[in-house]
Design an enzyme around this catalytic site. Structure first.
Site: not given
Ligand code: G3I
Length: 345
Positions: A156, A264
């Site tokens: 990105e 994705e």
């Molecule tokens: O696991 C913790 C949990 O313990 C906690 O209670 C909770 C509270 O916020 O957070 C949880 O972690 C989150 C994690 O997702 C699992 O659900 C993180 O905060 C959150 O930031 C994280 O978001 C991820 C995001 O990327 C940012 O890294 C998404 O799962 C993931 O699907 C998303 O993936 C991205 C790709 O890497 C790049 N392209 C876009 C795609 C979608 O946004």
């Protein structure tokens, strides 16, 4: 009379053919069907869900031949403190993938998001940024040499208008951070497949054109960029979606010499709340699969999650997004059967 007899026989053969096709489709997993097409069929995988949710684990290990590490390989998870690499969770996922003969996709080495806090204190100029980025990339790629050989190296990097995104890497190193990242990854593993990965780049537009021009120029200069990942996060209500435009774009990327992966895909429903939404969702998954199957350079079709209850859309955008192939109980949806049909016929 004779003619009528032949019509009956033809009809019977057709019905038997359809019945056999239906039976085969019902019995086969996505993974088995994709094998016949020489295609990797993947899903993003979460460590916690894999360990805690039996249905998720069963689907992950039976339906998919490739896993992309959804979050555990991002910089905040991998290097929470400078120099203290945390390989434990991904190592466990690697082991489980090996037990089930599943290929892994490393995601992601360089991104402007999911950064640990220390980065903003330690990365202050070009020299410190290069040192941090090079160390991060090379530690990961070397650690997983032999077990992970495909990486989303840079993720990105462009805005929708075709300018480069404002990230700490762009601010400190400038646009060079992109080719440098690929070079550092190649140094660490000469055999790895190295991808650029982005969303909104699956059709021609200002962003994807800027991306393709820059990546092509770097490639001509010898920068080891093997492929382009098209994330393909789709909104069922987005009128711009066009199978024809996606096909044309994939062909252009192939002609420019890049491998292609759909990295994705999901199709969110929250903006299309009519009875047709699930059909549109299934159709869009099917359209992109068809384009991938019709484009020789496209070797992987990965969805961003398995069931609707473990999806970033459900968690971060809308609980009604329901963007995946399996519902919250792990039951297959229409989109799942559409993908199977595309793989079988
Ligand atoms: O696991 C913790 C949990 O313990 C906690 O209670 C909770 C509270 O916020 O957070 C949880 O972690 C989150 C994690 O997702 C699992 O659900 C993180 O905060 C959150 O930031 C994280 O978001 C991820 C995001 O990327 C940012 O890294 C998404 O799962 C993931 O699907 C998303 O993936 C991205 C790709 O890497 C790049 N392209 C876009 C795609 C979608 O946004």
């Amino acid at each position: 009379m004779k003619k009528r007899k032949w019509i009956w026989i033809g009809g019977a053969i057709l019905i038997i053919g359809i019945a056999i096709g239906g039976y085969l489709m019902e019995k086969q997993t996505l993974r088995k069907l994709a094998e016949n097409d020489d295609l990797l069929i993947g899903s993003s995988i979460r460590y916690d869900a894999l360990l805690e949710d039996d249905t998720y684990q069963r689907l992950a290990t039976t339906e998919f031949s490739s896993w992309t590490i959804e979050n555990e390989m991002k910089m905040d998870a991998m290097q929470p403190e400078q120099g203290a690499f945390n390989f434990v969770k991904v190592d466990e996922m690697v082991q489980m993938a090996e037990e089930h003969d599943i290929k892994l996709r490393g995601h992601v080495l360089v991104w402007g998001e999911a950064l640990p806090e220390w980065v903003s204190q330690q990365v202050v100029d070009r020299a410190s940024a290069e040192q941090v980025l090079k160390t991060h990339i090379q530690e990961l790629v070397k650690h997983y040499k032999g077990s992970i050989d495909t990486f989303d190296v840079v993720n990105e990097a462009w805005n929708d208008d075709g300018t480069l995104r404002d990230t700490i890497w762009l601010r400190t190193i400038g646009p060079d951070y992109i080719p440098l990242a690929f070079q550092w990854a190649r140094e660490a593993n000469p055999d790895a497949k190295l991808y650029y990965n982005d969303y909104g780049n699956e059709m021609s537009n200002a962003k994807s054109e800027a991306m393709l021009e820059a990546l092509s120029n770097w490639k001509k200069d010898g920068i080891p960029i093997d492929g382009i990942g098209m994330q393909t996060h789709v909104d069922a209500a987005d009128y711009r979606f066009s199978k024809n435009r996606i096909q044309k774009w994939f062909t252009r990327i192939e002609d420019a010499g890049f491998d292609i992966a759909v990295t994705e895909m999901d199709v969110k429903l929250q903006n299309l709340n009519n009875g047709d939404a699930k059909n549109v969702q299934a159709e869009r998954f099917g359209d992109v699969m068809e384009v991938c199957l019709d484009t020789p350079a496209c070797g992987e079709f990965t969805v961003w999650g398995i069931s609707d209850n473990h999806s970033w859309v459900t968690e971060q955008e809308s609980p009604n997004g329901k963007p995946l192939l399996f519902d919250e109980n792990g039951q297959p949806k229409k989109a799942y059967n559409t993908l199977k049909r595309k793989l079988l016929f």
